[in-house]
Design a protein around this motif. Sequence first.
Motif, PDB file in Angstrom:
ATOM      1  N   LYS A   9      -5.366   5.486  -8.178  1.00  7.03           N
ATOM      2  CA  LYS A   9      -4.158   5.697  -8.951  1.00  7.03           C
ATOM      3  C   LYS A   9      -3.968   4.509  -9.892  1.00  7.03           C
ATOM      4  O   LYS A   9      -4.131   3.354  -9.499  1.00  7.03           O
ATOM      5  CB  LYS A   9      -2.955   5.817  -8.003  1.00  7.03           C
ATOM      6  CG  LYS A   9      -1.628   6.085  -8.699  1.00  7.03           C
ATOM      7  CD  LYS A   9      -0.520   6.255  -7.659  1.00  7.03           C
ATOM      8  CE  LYS A   9       0.809   6.565  -8.304  1.00  7.03           C
ATOM      9  NZ  LYS A   9       1.886   6.727  -7.285  1.00  7.03           N
ATOM     10  N   CYS A  10      -3.664   4.811 -11.141  1.00  7.47           N
ATOM     11  CA  CYS A  10      -3.466   3.764 -12.144  1.00  7.47           C
ATOM     12  C   CYS A  10      -1.993   3.418 -12.277  1.00  7.47           C
ATOM     13  O   CYS A  10      -1.121   4.295 -12.193  1.00  7.47           O
ATOM     14  CB  CYS A  10      -4.014   4.214 -13.503  1.00  7.47           C
ATOM     15  SG  CYS A  10      -5.813   4.238 -13.596  1.00  7.47           S
ATOM     16  N   HIS A  11      -1.721   2.129 -12.510  1.00  7.40           N
ATOM     17  CA  HIS A  11      -0.361   1.655 -12.739  1.00  7.40           C
ATOM     18  C   HIS A  11      -0.362   0.803 -14.008  1.00  7.40           C
ATOM     19  O   HIS A  11      -1.325   0.106 -14.300  1.00  7.40           O
ATOM     20  CB  HIS A  11       0.134   0.805 -11.570  1.00  7.40           C
ATOM     21  CG  HIS A  11      -0.191   1.383 -10.222  1.00  7.40           C
ATOM     22  ND1 HIS A  11       0.482   2.440  -9.683  1.00  7.40           N
ATOM     23  CD2 HIS A  11      -1.154   1.049  -9.322  1.00  7.40           C
ATOM     24  CE1 HIS A  11      -0.039   2.732  -8.496  1.00  7.40           C
ATOM     25  NE2 HIS A  11      -1.037   1.902  -8.263  1.00  7.40           N
ATOM     26  N   GLY A  12       0.707   0.877 -14.722  1.00  4.40           N
ATOM     27  CA  GLY A  12       0.804   0.073 -15.938  1.00  4.40           C
ATOM     28  C   GLY A  12       1.744   0.717 -16.944  1.00  4.40           C
ATOM     29  O   GLY A  12       2.231   1.840 -16.756  1.00  4.40           O
ATOM     30  N   VAL A  13       2.005   0.017 -18.023  1.00  2.00           N
ATOM     31  CA  VAL A  13       2.906   0.516 -19.058  1.00  2.00           C
ATOM     32  C   VAL A  13       2.311   1.750 -19.717  1.00  2.00           C
ATOM     33  O   VAL A  13       1.143   1.766 -20.106  1.00  2.00           O
ATOM     34  CB  VAL A  13       3.166  -0.572 -20.124  1.00  2.00           C
ATOM     35  CG1 VAL A  13       4.115  -0.045 -21.200  1.00  2.00           C
ATOM     36  CG2 VAL A  13       3.740  -1.826 -19.473  1.00  2.00           C
ATOM     37  N   SER A  14       3.126   2.808 -19.815  1.00  2.00           N
ATOM     38  CA  SER A  14       2.720   4.058 -20.470  1.00  2.00           C
ATOM     39  C   SER A  14       1.428   4.618 -19.886  1.00  2.00           C
ATOM     40  O   SER A  14       0.603   5.178 -20.614  1.00  2.00           O
ATOM     41  CB  SER A  14       2.552   3.843 -21.980  1.00  2.00           C
ATOM     42  OG  SER A  14       3.765   3.403 -22.546  1.00  2.00           O
ATOM     43  N   ALA A  71       0.835  -1.196   0.000  1.00  2.00           N
ATOM     44  CA  ALA A  71       0.000   0.000   0.000  1.00  2.00           C
ATOM     45  C   ALA A  71       0.871   1.248   0.000  1.00  2.00           C
ATOM     46  O   ALA A  71       0.630   2.199  -0.747  1.00  2.00           O
ATOM     47  CB  ALA A  71      -0.924  -0.012   1.201  1.00  2.00           C
ATOM     48  N   TRP A  72       1.903   1.258   0.846  1.00  2.17           N
ATOM     49  CA  TRP A  72       2.795   2.416   0.867  1.00  2.17           C
ATOM     50  C   TRP A  72       3.545   2.538  -0.463  1.00  2.17           C
ATOM     51  O   TRP A  72       3.739   3.617  -0.987  1.00  2.17           O
ATOM     52  CB  TRP A  72       3.796   2.291   2.013  1.00  2.17           C
ATOM     53  CG  TRP A  72       3.283   2.864   3.307  1.00  2.17           C
ATOM     54  CD1 TRP A  72       2.705   4.089   3.487  1.00  2.17           C
ATOM     55  CD2 TRP A  72       3.291   2.244   4.592  1.00  2.17           C
ATOM     56  NE1 TRP A  72       2.349   4.272   4.796  1.00  2.17           N
ATOM     57  CE2 TRP A  72       2.698   3.155   5.504  1.00  2.17           C
ATOM     58  CE3 TRP A  72       3.727   1.010   5.066  1.00  2.17           C
ATOM     59  CZ2 TRP A  72       2.554   2.871   6.864  1.00  2.17           C
ATOM     60  CZ3 TRP A  72       3.579   0.739   6.407  1.00  2.17           C
ATOM     61  CH2 TRP A  72       2.993   1.657   7.290  1.00  2.17           C
ATOM     62  N   GLN A  73       3.981   1.405  -1.015  1.00  2.00           N
ATOM     63  CA  GLN A  73       4.749   1.413  -2.262  1.00  2.00           C
ATOM     64  C   GLN A  73       3.946   2.002  -3.410  1.00  2.00           C
ATOM     65  O   GLN A  73       4.450   2.779  -4.209  1.00  2.00           O
ATOM     66  CB  GLN A  73       5.187  -0.017  -2.616  1.00  2.00           C
ATOM     67  CG  GLN A  73       5.967  -0.094  -3.932  1.00  2.00           C
ATOM     68  CD  GLN A  73       6.333  -1.529  -4.268  1.00  2.00           C
ATOM     69  OE1 GLN A  73       6.113  -2.440  -3.457  1.00  2.00           O
ATOM     70  NE2 GLN A  73       6.882  -1.741  -5.439  1.00  2.00           N
ATOM     71  N   TRP A  74       2.678   1.641  -3.482  1.00  4.76           N
ATOM     72  CA  TRP A  74       1.850   2.088  -4.598  1.00  4.76           C
ATOM     73  C   TRP A  74       1.034   3.343  -4.277  1.00  4.76           C
ATOM     74  O   TRP A  74       0.202   3.771  -5.064  1.00  4.76           O
ATOM     75  CB  TRP A  74       0.894   0.969  -5.016  1.00  4.76           C
ATOM     76  CG  TRP A  74       1.604  -0.220  -5.582  1.00  4.76           C
ATOM     77  CD1 TRP A  74       1.739  -1.446  -5.010  1.00  4.76           C
ATOM     78  CD2 TRP A  74       2.293  -0.292  -6.828  1.00  4.76           C
ATOM     79  NE1 TRP A  74       2.465  -2.276  -5.808  1.00  4.76           N
ATOM     80  CE2 TRP A  74       2.820  -1.597  -6.934  1.00  4.76           C
ATOM     81  CE3 TRP A  74       2.533   0.620  -7.859  1.00  4.76           C
ATOM     82  CZ2 TRP A  74       3.563  -2.010  -8.034  1.00  4.76           C
ATOM     83  CZ3 TRP A  74       3.268   0.206  -8.960  1.00  4.76           C
ATOM     84  CH2 TRP A  74       3.772  -1.091  -9.034  1.00  4.76           C
ATOM     85  N   SER A 127      -1.107   3.036 -18.674  1.00  6.50           N
ATOM     86  CA  SER A 127      -2.311   2.219 -18.814  1.00  6.50           C
ATOM     87  C   SER A 127      -2.776   1.772 -17.440  1.00  6.50           C
ATOM     88  O   SER A 127      -1.978   1.594 -16.522  1.00  6.50           O
ATOM     89  CB  SER A 127      -2.045   1.001 -19.695  1.00  6.50           C
ATOM     90  OG  SER A 127      -1.065   0.170 -19.096  1.00  6.50           O
ATOM     91  N   CYS A 128      -4.062   1.586 -17.315  1.00  8.64           N
ATOM     92  CA  CYS A 128      -4.632   1.279 -15.997  1.00  8.64           C
ATOM     93  C   CYS A 128      -4.807  -0.226 -15.829  1.00  8.64           C
ATOM     94  O   CYS A 128      -5.889  -0.719 -15.540  1.00  8.64           O
ATOM     95  CB  CYS A 128      -5.976   1.996 -15.842  1.00  8.64           C
ATOM     96  SG  CYS A 128      -6.415   2.330 -14.124  1.00  8.64           S
ATOM     97  N   THR A 129      -3.705  -0.968 -16.019  1.00  8.26           N
ATOM     98  CA  THR A 129      -3.779  -2.416 -15.849  1.00  8.26           C
ATOM     99  C   THR A 129      -3.944  -2.778 -14.367  1.00  8.26           C
ATOM    100  O   THR A 129      -4.518  -3.806 -14.043  1.00  8.26           O
ATOM    101  CB  THR A 129      -2.516  -3.093 -16.407  1.00  8.26           C
ATOM    102  OG1 THR A 129      -1.362  -2.477 -15.810  1.00  8.26           O
ATOM    103  CG2 THR A 129      -2.444  -2.920 -17.918  1.00  8.26           C
ATOM    104  N   VAL A 130      -3.389  -1.926 -13.498  1.00  5.61           N
ATOM    105  CA  VAL A 130      -3.562  -2.094 -12.060  1.00  5.61           C
ATOM    106  C   VAL A 130      -4.102  -0.784 -11.503  1.00  5.61           C
ATOM    107  O   VAL A 130      -3.562   0.285 -11.780  1.00  5.61           O
ATOM    108  CB  VAL A 130      -2.236  -2.445 -11.352  1.00  5.61           C
ATOM    109  CG1 VAL A 130      -2.459  -2.572  -9.848  1.00  5.61           C
ATOM    110  CG2 VAL A 130      -1.660  -3.730 -11.915  1.00  5.61           C
ATOM    111  N   ARG A 131      -5.166  -0.880 -10.745  1.00  6.11           N
ATOM    112  CA  ARG A 131      -5.799   0.325 -10.198  1.00  6.11           C
ATOM    113  C   ARG A 131      -5.855   0.219  -8.677  1.00  6.11           C
ATOM    114  O   ARG A 131      -6.440  -0.710  -8.138  1.00  6.11           O
ATOM    115  CB  ARG A 131      -7.211   0.478 -10.766  1.00  6.11           C
ATOM    116  CG  ARG A 131      -7.905   1.784 -10.415  1.00  6.11           C
ATOM    117  CD  ARG A 131      -9.139   1.937 -11.300  1.00  6.11           C
ATOM    118  NE  ARG A 131      -9.887   3.156 -11.019  1.00  6.11           N
ATOM    119  CZ  ARG A 131     -10.975   3.222 -10.248  1.00  6.11           C
ATOM    120  NH1 ARG A 131     -11.435   2.093  -9.692  1.00  6.11           N
ATOM    121  NH2 ARG A 131     -11.599   4.355 -10.053  1.00  6.11           N
TER     122      ARG A 131
END
Length: 364
Positions: A215-220, A160-163, A222-226
């Motif tokens: 917050k979205c995470h992913g390549v460029s 949680a802190w990391q992301w 992209s919201c592969t992980v939200r």
Amino acid sequence: MLDGHCSLGWELFAVVVFLTIGNTTAYFGLTGNEPLTILPLTQETELTHGKAHFKVCDRLKLERKQRRMCRRDPGVAETLMEAISMSALECQYQFRFERWNCTLEGRYRTSLLRRGFKETAFLYAISSAGLTHALAKACSAGRMERCTCDEAPDLENREAWQWGGCGDNLKYSNKFVKEFMGQKKSNKDLRARVDLHNTNVGVKVIKSGVETTCKCHGVSGSCTVRTCWRQLSPFHEIGKLLKLKYETSLKVGSTTNEATGEGEITPPKKAIAATHHQQHQIPRTTDLVYIDDSPSFCRPSKYSPGTATRKCYKDKNCESICCGRGHNTQSRVVTRPCQCQVRWCCYVECKQCTQREEIYTCKD
């Protein structure tokens, strides 16, 4: 308690919050954007060294149970002092244009807290809101040993802190505040019930201001992980809501519930008799309530120093703040930075501009 001796239970913090107010009230020209972290919290700033936080807990003159709760986690002492400063600053800011401008030094504080004024209601609400807010933030910031962030779904604390998904821990904060203040469900004393009611209003306003941030995470991008987490509103927003509740606060009396034998907060009998819309007079759990009509705060009294020499704003609030006594006008020349430009790289260059301005202060 209200004469300076901490002998009561749940209402203690509302008074404790302002015990050191004399060290935290010298702030003028507030804009509402001041960073609260710059405030002088306490002379014992070395809270992280050994058991220095014990001294802070002792200086606050808490009850035995409260002192134990304060001492068992070094982060609590620091958070208590942060809540004191935050509540004091916000009170000053919200009442900066009013006759009562949150003057709480010495005897003014003691006298005010002995009465059930609208201003007293605000103090209890802003106090509990300040502690609840500060604790929830301290948990998510990792400054407490006994709590951490309000974890985002499916994330461990470390992740949680990391992301950036570490939510403000309102659940722990609410539980702590309730235990710290020793809140009781019922009390036959009207003043105690009113103070408890206003204390709970402060906590409810904090709860109503919780927002979900994602917050979205992913390549460029992209919201592969939200990742989503809960975040409290800025405390200035909380103060603004409580000020609105102060302005619409309701005067109340007391009746006894025949079924339970317990006292209940109700509209005053005179108010019920005088209106055909008494349903609008019944206080809700989110309304601030008071018992006694407030003084004018115009002249020096045991509740305030009055408004003589107070700065006011012509055509805005001089007539109100000066209570019809009129105001003095002084002219002065001031020099301020102006025409500022950002230079490469990396500083700001300003000219010095001189201008004449008028200052208005209330007559004696």
